[in-house]
Design a protein around this motif. Structure first.
Motif, mmCIF file in Angstrom:
data_model
loop_
_atom_site.group_PDB
_atom_site.id
_atom_site.type_symbol
_atom_site.label_atom_id
_atom_site.label_comp_id
_atom_site.label_asym_id
_atom_site.label_seq_id
_atom_site.Cartn_x
_atom_site.Cartn_y
_atom_site.Cartn_z
ATOM 1 N N ARG A 18 0.829 -1.208 0.000
ATOM 2 C CA ARG A 18 0.000 0.000 0.000
ATOM 3 C C ARG A 18 0.861 1.256 0.000
ATOM 4 O O ARG A 18 0.571 2.228 -0.711
ATOM 5 C CB ARG A 18 -0.912 0.016 1.226
ATOM 6 C CG ARG A 18 -1.925 -1.130 1.314
ATOM 7 C CD ARG A 18 -2.596 -1.103 2.680
ATOM 8 N NE ARG A 18 -3.581 -2.156 2.868
ATOM 9 C CZ ARG A 18 -3.292 -3.372 3.276
ATOM 10 N NH1 ARG A 18 -2.026 -3.699 3.522
ATOM 11 N NH2 ARG A 18 -4.239 -4.276 3.432
ATOM 12 N N THR A 19 1.910 1.248 0.822
ATOM 13 C CA THR A 19 2.737 2.447 0.985
ATOM 14 C C THR A 19 3.806 2.587 -0.090
ATOM 15 O O THR A 19 4.622 3.505 -0.025
ATOM 16 C CB THR A 19 3.371 2.456 2.377
ATOM 17 O OG1 THR A 19 4.010 1.195 2.612
ATOM 18 C CG2 THR A 19 2.324 2.694 3.447
ATOM 19 N N ASP A 20 3.797 1.702 -1.081
ATOM 20 C CA ASP A 20 4.644 1.924 -2.248
ATOM 21 C C ASP A 20 4.067 3.026 -3.125
ATOM 22 O O ASP A 20 4.772 3.610 -3.949
ATOM 23 C CB ASP A 20 4.765 0.639 -3.078
ATOM 24 C CG ASP A 20 5.589 -0.428 -2.379
ATOM 25 O OD1 ASP A 20 6.383 -0.079 -1.489
ATOM 26 O OD2 ASP A 20 5.424 -1.611 -2.725
ATOM 27 N N PHE A 21 2.779 3.305 -2.944
ATOM 28 C CA PHE A 21 2.082 4.262 -3.808
ATOM 29 C C PHE A 21 1.500 5.443 -3.045
ATOM 30 O O PHE A 21 1.210 6.483 -3.637
ATOM 31 C CB PHE A 21 0.953 3.543 -4.565
ATOM 32 C CG PHE A 21 1.421 2.321 -5.288
ATOM 33 C CD1 PHE A 21 2.084 2.420 -6.499
ATOM 34 C CD2 PHE A 21 1.235 1.057 -4.734
ATOM 35 C CE1 PHE A 21 2.530 1.291 -7.162
ATOM 36 C CE2 PHE A 21 1.681 -0.080 -5.392
ATOM 37 C CZ PHE A 21 2.333 0.033 -6.608
ATOM 38 N N LEU A 22 1.300 5.287 -1.731
ATOM 39 C CA LEU A 22 0.750 6.354 -0.906
ATOM 40 C C LEU A 22 1.588 6.504 0.352
ATOM 41 O O LEU A 22 1.987 5.503 0.956
ATOM 42 C CB LEU A 22 -0.687 6.024 -0.480
ATOM 43 C CG LEU A 22 -1.831 6.239 -1.461
ATOM 44 C CD1 LEU A 22 -3.132 5.779 -0.816
ATOM 45 C CD2 LEU A 22 -1.937 7.694 -1.882
ATOM 46 N N PRO A 23 1.853 7.735 0.800
ATOM 47 C CA PRO A 23 2.429 7.890 2.133
ATOM 48 C C PRO A 23 1.441 7.384 3.170
ATOM 49 O O PRO A 23 0.221 7.495 2.992
ATOM 50 C CB PRO A 23 2.673 9.400 2.256
ATOM 51 C CG PRO A 23 1.810 10.025 1.226
ATOM 52 C CD PRO A 23 1.615 9.023 0.132
ATOM 53 N N LYS A 24 1.951 6.817 4.234
ATOM 54 C CA LYS A 24 1.093 6.168 5.227
ATOM 55 C C LYS A 24 -0.051 7.062 5.711
ATOM 56 O O LYS A 24 -1.186 6.586 5.865
ATOM 57 C CB LYS A 24 1.959 5.676 6.396
ATOM 58 C CG LYS A 24 1.234 4.840 7.402
ATOM 59 C CD LYS A 24 2.180 4.030 8.305
ATOM 60 C CE LYS A 24 3.320 4.814 8.898
ATOM 61 N NZ LYS A 24 4.059 4.034 9.919
ATOM 62 N N ALA A 59 5.752 14.571 -1.834
ATOM 63 C CA ALA A 59 5.100 15.555 -2.696
ATOM 64 C C ALA A 59 3.592 15.353 -2.763
ATOM 65 O O ALA A 59 2.845 16.294 -3.074
ATOM 66 C CB ALA A 59 5.700 15.482 -4.104
ATOM 67 N N LEU A 60 3.133 14.143 -2.445
ATOM 68 C CA LEU A 60 1.701 13.868 -2.543
ATOM 69 C C LEU A 60 0.895 14.568 -1.455
ATOM 70 O O LEU A 60 -0.277 14.889 -1.655
ATOM 71 C CB LEU A 60 1.451 12.359 -2.478
ATOM 72 C CG LEU A 60 2.018 11.525 -3.621
ATOM 73 C CD1 LEU A 60 1.668 10.055 -3.420
ATOM 74 C CD2 LEU A 60 1.497 12.024 -4.962
ATOM 75 N N LEU A 61 1.511 14.790 -0.299
ATOM 76 C CA LEU A 61 0.752 15.386 0.806
ATOM 77 C C LEU A 61 0.362 16.836 0.533
ATOM 78 O O LEU A 61 -0.824 17.176 0.624
ATOM 79 C CB LEU A 61 1.528 15.249 2.113
ATOM 80 C CG LEU A 61 1.487 13.862 2.733
ATOM 81 C CD1 LEU A 61 2.550 13.718 3.817
ATOM 82 C CD2 LEU A 61 0.111 13.561 3.313
#
Length: 220
Positions: A18-24, A59-61
């Motif tokens: 899961r965290t390969d694509f989203l920060p936790k 960068a996603l956050l």
């Protein structure tokens, strides 16, 4: 100014892939990302400014959250070139925290503790009964104050939620450092009160605990 820090830089190794694509902190519980739960909770408590540290997929956050959330300003501390750990992350923010008290939240917990109540209290840590994955606990409690474990004293686990004072960070050097040894120093000096968890709490650090939180809130 009421302010808070959310520690959101962890890799989430145990939650892969899961965290390969989203920060936790962007993992969802009942349709709401963990960090959104925190921000909504902080806004309801009257917090005005939130600092969020970034590293893995950082960068996603800011792309997802922006710079404002329900009237709160969001500021980011970028650790993508060097992870600073939990203590170093706070040292990097100390000037921006202006030597004032701040709420500290781990980005990978669910908590229903009343944050407005904590903000109106003396500096301290919120404790939970020792979970199965940490049966030995972290601290004891003596007359409302945190104490180090000792014979005859029950132990509790630090929940990942605290009210701290940024002025205490003045003499720590820049660079990577864990927070836990500093907490023990402040406990030894009698600086931290003990607050027992109110409402639901879960450390969402494994797929099993993520699923438990989702089941508690009746969603995915």
């Amino acid at each position: 100014m009421r302010q808070a820090v959310i520690l959101a830089a962890g890799r989430g190794e145990r939650l892969r892939p899961r965290t390969d694509f989203l920060p936790k902190p962007l993992l969802s519980v009942a349709g709401r990302p963990l960090i959104v739960r925190h921000l909504d909770h902080l806004a309801a408590a009257g917090v005005e400014r939130v600092f969020i540290n970034l590293s893995h997929l950082g960068a996603l956050l800011p792309r997802f959250l922006g710079r404002q959330w329900q009237g709160m300003s969001l500021e980011y501390s970028d650790e993508r070139t060097q992870r600073l750990e939990t203590g170093g992350a706070l040292v990097a923010l100390r000037e921006r925290l202006e030597n004032a008290p701040f709420l500290l939240l781990n980005g990978d917990i669910c908590t229903e503790y009343p944050l407005a109540q904590l903000l109106a209290s003396a500096p301290g840590l919120v404790l939970v009964d020792n979970p199965a994955h940490h049966p030995e606990g972290d601290f004891a409690v003596r007359e409302g104050w945190l104490a180090m474990p000792a014979p005859g004293l029950s132990t509790y686990t630090y929940s990942g939620l605290a009210l701290l004072d940024a002025a205490w960070l003045a003499n720590f050097p820049d660079g990577p450092a864990p927070l836990a040894p500093w907490l023990r120093q402040w406990v030894a000096k009698g600086l931290l009160r003990a607050y027992l968890q109110q409402g639901y709490w879960c450390d969402v650090g494994t797929p099993e605990r993520l699923q438990a939180a989702r089941l508690h809130y009746g969603g995915t």
